[in-house]
Design a protein around this motif. Sequence first.
Motif, PDB file in Angstrom:
ATOM      1  N   GLN A 188       0.864  -1.593  -0.389  1.00 37.59           N
ATOM      2  CA  GLN A 188      -0.160  -0.115  -0.028  1.00 37.59           C
ATOM      3  C   GLN A 188       0.960   1.313  -0.096  1.00 37.59           C
ATOM      4  OE1 GLN A 188      -2.979   0.238   2.460  1.00 37.59           O
ATOM      5  NE2 GLN A 188      -3.231   2.329   1.996  1.00 37.59           N
ATOM      6  N   HIS A 189       1.644   1.476   0.782  1.00 36.20           N
ATOM      7  CA  HIS A 189       2.922   2.538   0.637  1.00 36.20           C
ATOM      8  C   HIS A 189       3.236   2.784  -1.207  1.00 36.20           C
ATOM      9  CE1 HIS A 189       4.622   0.985   4.650  1.00 36.20           C
ATOM     10  NE2 HIS A 189       4.805   2.420   4.582  1.00 36.20           N
ATOM     11  N   VAL A 190       3.406   2.294  -1.446  1.00 34.01           N
ATOM     12  CA  VAL A 190       3.746   2.243  -2.656  1.00 34.01           C
ATOM     13  C   VAL A 190       2.085   2.504  -4.111  1.00 34.01           C
ATOM     14  CG1 VAL A 190       4.393   0.870  -5.129  1.00 34.01           C
ATOM     15  CG2 VAL A 190       5.781   0.221  -3.262  1.00 34.01           C
ATOM     16  N   ALA A 191       1.501   1.864  -3.347  1.00 34.19           N
ATOM     17  CA  ALA A 191       0.058   2.135  -4.178  1.00 34.19           C
ATOM     18  C   ALA A 191      -0.543   3.578  -3.661  1.00 34.19           C
ATOM     19  CB  ALA A 191      -0.919   1.658  -3.280  1.00 34.19           C
ATOM     20  N   GLU A 192      -0.053   3.950  -2.469  1.00 30.85           N
ATOM     21  CA  GLU A 192      -0.602   5.240  -2.952  1.00 30.85           C
ATOM     22  C   GLU A 192       0.650   6.321  -3.173  1.00 30.85           C
ATOM     23  OE1 GLU A 192      -2.831   6.673  -0.444  1.00 30.85           O
ATOM     24  OE2 GLU A 192      -3.546   4.401   0.110  1.00 30.85           O
ATOM     25  N   VAL A 193       1.476   5.823  -3.570  1.00 31.08           N
ATOM     26  CA  VAL A 193       1.985   7.118  -4.730  1.00 31.08           C
ATOM     27  C   VAL A 193       1.295   6.521  -5.669  1.00 31.08           C
ATOM     28  CG1 VAL A 193       4.395   7.452  -5.095  1.00 31.08           C
ATOM     29  CG2 VAL A 193       4.312   6.549  -3.246  1.00 31.08           C
ATOM     30  N   ALA A 194       1.493   5.615  -6.676  1.00 36.78           N
ATOM     31  CA  ALA A 194       0.692   5.405  -7.582  1.00 36.78           C
ATOM     32  C   ALA A 194      -0.491   6.338  -7.771  1.00 36.78           C
ATOM     33  CB  ALA A 194       0.286   3.993  -7.967  1.00 36.78           C
ATOM     34  N   LEU A 195      -1.943   6.249  -6.579  1.00 33.68           N
ATOM     35  CA  LEU A 195      -2.732   7.172  -6.449  1.00 33.68           C
ATOM     36  C   LEU A 195      -2.234   8.688  -7.345  1.00 33.68           C
ATOM     37  CD1 LEU A 195      -3.877   3.835  -6.449  1.00 33.68           C
ATOM     38  CD2 LEU A 195      -5.642   5.542  -4.643  1.00 33.68           C
ATOM     39  N   TRP A 196      -1.762   9.180  -5.871  1.00 33.71           N
ATOM     40  CA  TRP A 196      -0.713  10.308  -5.874  1.00 33.71           C
ATOM     41  C   TRP A 196      -0.413  10.791  -7.653  1.00 33.71           C
ATOM     42  CZ3 TRP A 196       3.914  12.654  -6.144  1.00 33.71           C
ATOM     43  CH2 TRP A 196       3.938  14.417  -5.896  1.00 33.71           C
ATOM     44  N   LEU A 197       0.296   9.974  -8.282  1.00 29.92           N
ATOM     45  CA  LEU A 197       0.732  10.276  -9.463  1.00 29.92           C
ATOM     46  C   LEU A 197      -0.710  10.985 -10.171  1.00 29.92           C
ATOM     47  CD1 LEU A 197       3.905   8.615  -9.402  1.00 29.92           C
ATOM     48  CD2 LEU A 197       3.983  10.918  -8.927  1.00 29.92           C
ATOM     49  N   CYS A 198      -1.587   9.779 -10.269  1.00 24.49           N
ATOM     50  CA  CYS A 198      -2.491   9.917 -11.339  1.00 24.49           C
ATOM     51  C   CYS A 198      -3.311  11.509 -10.470  1.00 24.49           C
ATOM     52  CB  CYS A 198      -2.943   8.888 -11.208  1.00 24.49           C
ATOM     53  SG  CYS A 198      -2.600   7.222 -11.819  1.00 24.49           S
ATOM     54  N   SER A 199      -3.114  11.965  -9.502  1.00 23.56           N
ATOM     55  CA  SER A 199      -4.037  13.012  -9.691  1.00 23.56           C
ATOM     56  C   SER A 199      -3.820  14.318  -9.795  1.00 23.56           C
ATOM     57  CB  SER A 199      -4.329  12.951  -7.791  1.00 23.56           C
ATOM     58  OG  SER A 199      -3.106  13.659  -6.808  1.00 23.56           O
ATOM     59  N   PRO A 200      -4.085  14.905  -9.270  1.00 21.67           N
ATOM     60  CA  PRO A 200      -4.093  16.584 -10.045  1.00 21.67           C
ATOM     61  C   PRO A 200      -2.633  16.599  -9.438  1.00 21.67           C
ATOM     62  CG  PRO A 200      -6.169  15.793  -9.837  1.00 21.67           C
ATOM     63  CD  PRO A 200      -6.160  14.704  -9.458  1.00 21.67           C
ATOM     64  N   ALA A 201      -2.656  16.211  -7.651  1.00 23.98           N
ATOM     65  CA  ALA A 201      -2.061  17.639  -6.969  1.00 23.98           C
ATOM     66  C   ALA A 201       0.044  16.837  -7.325  1.00 23.98           C
ATOM     67  CB  ALA A 201      -2.293  15.858  -5.853  1.00 23.98           C
TER      68      ALA A 201
END
Length: 255
Positions: free
Chosen positions: A214-227
């Motif tokens: 999940q540590h990696v998954a959270e960064v993957a989601l962040w890289l998909c987000s407008p942030a």
Amino acid sequence: MQRFVGKVALVTGAGSGIGRAAAIRFAQEGARVFCADLNLAAAQAVVAEIGERASAVKVDVADYASNQEMVAQVLAVAGKLDFAFLNAGLYGAAEGLDTVDEALFDKLVAVNLKGAFNGIKAVQPVIGQGGAVVVTASAAGVVGHPANPAYSAAKHGVVGLVKSCVDAFAARGCRINALCPGGVETPLIGAPDVEIVDGQELPRVPLRGMGQAQHVAEVALWLCSPASGFITGQAQVLDAGLLSTFAPVMLPIGP
């Protein structure tokens, strides 16, 4: 948060580990998720965890036609694609150069490098405006890995591939980045999949320690987000400082 309401996400290698964690988190954030894996039963098990917001798709990432069919299924059901997390990979049994033969080298390159290329080629023509692609490379894609030179070579190739595709995705108003995780506790190394928790409850990883999927998954989601809209063409390292300094056992450098 519900960052991805109304969005469609595709995750390869979604049957376990980092891919499973990312698929679940995309769904929790409101996305319609397609869980793709060579092991269809494993993908279907993850879909069962998620519920009606998810669908399972079988894909052999090493085969371009299979990638095209995967994307066609996503479009047939959802009508669009906003995010692709091209995460499928294979480490292989290797304990040094002497244990890597031509067959293993070819297989690791076919899955890890050609698989990334196939996925990128399949999603690039259809990814939506403002969308994003994240490709799993490895910390072994930025430094050498004596235990498995073939894996490291393939992952180095993934980093170069991602950087080389920035313009093609920018032309569609999209971004592409690579993830380079260090040690992660996943089924790939014999660790079980674990329950997904609120991101605020994830433990801090000790220096040079092992992260969770999940540590990696959270960064993957962040890289998909407008942030992360200011970031494209990068190889994001997640390694608890593993590559930040010389190994602690090394002698000081200098006279």
